[in-house]
Enzyme design. Structure first.
Site, PDB file in Angstrom:
ATOM      1  N   GLY A  11     -28.599 -26.064  21.024  1.00  0.00           N
ATOM      2  CA  GLY A  11     -28.910 -27.065  20.240  1.00  0.00           C
ATOM      3  C   GLY A  11     -30.325 -27.642  20.558  1.00  0.00           C
ATOM      4  O   GLY A  11     -31.167 -28.117  19.854  1.00  0.00           O
ATOM      5  N   GLU A  36     -27.049 -31.708  39.063  1.00  0.00           N
ATOM      6  CA  GLU A  36     -27.338 -32.856  38.406  1.00  0.00           C
ATOM      7  C   GLU A  36     -26.880 -33.697  39.381  1.00  0.00           C
ATOM      8  O   GLU A  36     -25.645 -34.125  39.537  1.00  0.00           O
ATOM      9  CB  GLU A  36     -26.699 -32.980  37.006  1.00  0.00           C
ATOM     10  N   ASP A  65     -32.898 -34.108  30.334  1.00  0.00           N
ATOM     11  CA  ASP A  65     -31.575 -34.591  30.713  1.00  0.00           C
ATOM     12  C   ASP A  65     -31.493 -35.903  29.905  1.00  0.00           C
ATOM     13  O   ASP A  65     -32.504 -36.556  29.647  1.00  0.00           O
ATOM     14  CB  ASP A  65     -31.724 -34.952  32.145  1.00  0.00           C
ATOM     15  N   GLY A 140     -22.919 -32.316  20.772  1.00  0.00           N
ATOM     16  CA  GLY A 140     -22.567 -33.469  21.598  1.00  0.00           C
ATOM     17  C   GLY A 140     -22.000 -34.577  20.711  1.00  0.00           C
ATOM     18  O   GLY A 140     -21.170 -34.636  19.809  1.00  0.00           O
ATOM     19  N   ASP A 142     -23.573 -36.222  18.715  1.00  0.00           N
ATOM     20  CA  ASP A 142     -24.074 -36.397  17.166  1.00  0.00           C
ATOM     21  C   ASP A 142     -23.324 -36.779  16.023  1.00  0.00           C
ATOM     22  O   ASP A 142     -23.615 -37.918  15.379  1.00  0.00           O
ATOM     23  CB  ASP A 142     -24.861 -35.135  16.663  1.00  0.00           C
ATOM     24  N   LYS A 162     -33.368 -35.077  12.417  1.00  0.00           N
ATOM     25  CA  LYS A 162     -32.947 -35.790  13.654  1.00  0.00           C
ATOM     26  C   LYS A 162     -34.247 -35.781  14.655  1.00  0.00           C
ATOM     27  O   LYS A 162     -34.472 -37.033  15.179  1.00  0.00           O
ATOM     28  CB  LYS A 162     -31.717 -34.768  14.234  1.00  0.00           C
ATOM     29  N   HIS A 167     -34.399 -39.366  20.250  1.00  0.00           N
ATOM     30  CA  HIS A 167     -34.669 -39.531  21.552  1.00  0.00           C
ATOM     31  C   HIS A 167     -35.377 -38.370  22.200  1.00  0.00           C
ATOM     32  O   HIS A 167     -36.557 -38.470  22.657  1.00  0.00           O
ATOM     33  CB  HIS A 167     -33.454 -39.899  22.499  1.00  0.00           C
TER      34      HIS A 167
HETATM   35  P1  IMP Z   1     -27.212 -33.332  29.407  1.00  0.00           P
HETATM   36  O1  IMP Z   1     -28.611 -33.672  29.129  1.00  0.00           O
HETATM   37  O2  IMP Z   1     -27.123 -31.830  28.910  1.00  0.00           O
HETATM   38  O3  IMP Z   1     -26.543 -33.306  30.853  1.00  0.00           O
HETATM   39  O4  IMP Z   1     -26.415 -33.936  28.158  1.00  0.00           O
HETATM   40  C1  IMP Z   1     -25.661 -35.246  28.527  1.00  0.00           C
HETATM   41  C2  IMP Z   1     -24.547 -35.303  27.346  1.00  0.00           C
HETATM   42  O5  IMP Z   1     -25.060 -35.818  26.222  1.00  0.00           O
HETATM   43  C3  IMP Z   1     -24.068 -33.926  26.857  1.00  0.00           C
HETATM   44  O6  IMP Z   1     -22.632 -34.019  26.670  1.00  0.00           O
HETATM   45  C4  IMP Z   1     -24.763 -33.521  25.380  1.00  0.00           C
HETATM   46  O7  IMP Z   1     -23.986 -33.069  24.578  1.00  0.00           O
HETATM   47  C5  IMP Z   1     -24.992 -35.044  25.062  1.00  0.00           C
HETATM   48  N1  IMP Z   1     -26.267 -35.215  24.298  1.00  0.00           N
HETATM   49  C6  IMP Z   1     -27.404 -35.223  24.840  1.00  0.00           C
HETATM   50  N2  IMP Z   1     -28.356 -35.275  23.789  1.00  0.00           N
HETATM   51  C7  IMP Z   1     -27.528 -35.283  22.790  1.00  0.00           C
HETATM   52  C8  IMP Z   1     -28.058 -35.373  21.410  1.00  0.00           C
HETATM   53  O8  IMP Z   1     -29.315 -35.336  20.818  1.00  0.00           O
HETATM   54  N3  IMP Z   1     -26.967 -35.573  20.593  1.00  0.00           N
HETATM   55  C9  IMP Z   1     -25.557 -35.851  20.906  1.00  0.00           C
HETATM   56  N4  IMP Z   1     -25.384 -35.633  22.190  1.00  0.00           N
HETATM   57  C10 IMP Z   1     -26.189 -35.536  23.025  1.00  0.00           C
END
Ligand code: IMP
Length: 184
Positions: A11, A36, A65, A140, A142, A162, A167
């Site tokens: 994604g 991490e 991240d 995630g 969303d 989106k 972010h």
């Molecule tokens: P990481 O950056 O991959 O460690 O993500 C941290 C957590 O936040 C993961 O569970 C992702 O699925 C969630 N996450 C990060 N970015 C998004 C987003 O744009 N939408 C929804 N969930 C997100």
């Protein structure tokens, strides 16, 4: 030109490609697990990750991240978002928020690009946690995050919609601007 995006999340790659491909940059996904670290900020986690990877892979690459910061939970899950997503999940977060009328939350993103040294780009979007899951797009958190000024959750938006408000879209815009000025 090609830039490697080190991530296991398809994604995120779709969102990055949407920004970088119009610049003539092909985004190639590579899955290389990296530590991490437990830290207070996403920036510390991303900086550690990119430095660690730079000693193990050749060429230019970036990582990203991100995290969900919920006001009523004092910023939780924040840097622990991936763990919370895997364990309590979306329904668990809604349950934690059940008695809270303060639904405010923000998503933050940090991109760390390595070209012999680290370059960091950050983005944030404010919004609120919905009361139920809505939409099937994205990934995630969303389905439970509705950005400020919109009636749709991220999961009800197209990748383009989106990206315009997210972010990661904000961090990607800064990254693109930097690439345009610095790519020879
Ligand atoms: P990481 O950056 O991959 O460690 O993500 C941290 C957590 O936040 C993961 O569970 C992702 O699925 C969630 N996450 C990060 N970015 C998004 C987003 O744009 N939408 C929804 N969930 C997100």
């Amino acid at each position: 030109m090609e830039i490697t995006f080190i991530t296991s999340n398809a994604g995120k790659v779709r969102e990055a490609a949407n920004y970088l491909e119009p610049l003539g940059v092909r985004v190639v996904q590579r899955h290389v697990p990296y530590p991490e670290i437990q830290a207070d900020t996403l920036e510390e986690v991303a900086r550690y990750g990119v430095e660690w990877l730079s000693r193990r892979i050749d060429g230019n690459f970036f990582i990203e991240d991100s995290g969900l910061f919920i006001n009523a939970l004092s910023g939780f899950p924040g840097v622990y978002s991936a763990y919370v997503y895997r364990t309590v999940g979306l329904k668990g977060v809604l349950k934690l928020m059940e008695d809270s009328d303060d639904r405010r939350a923000s998503f933050r993103s940090v991109i760390a690009y390595w070209d012999g040294e680290p370059h960091v780009f950050k983005g944030e979007v404010r919004g609120e946690i919905t009361r139920e899951l809505r939409g099937s797009g994205g990934f995630g958190f969303d389905p439970i995050f509705k950005p400020e000024g919109f009636s749709k959750t991220f999961a009800e938006m197209s990748v383009e919609e989106k990206n315009r408000v997210s972010h990661r879209g904000a961090a990607l815009r800064l990254f693109c601007r930097w690439l345009k000025e610095n790519l020879k």
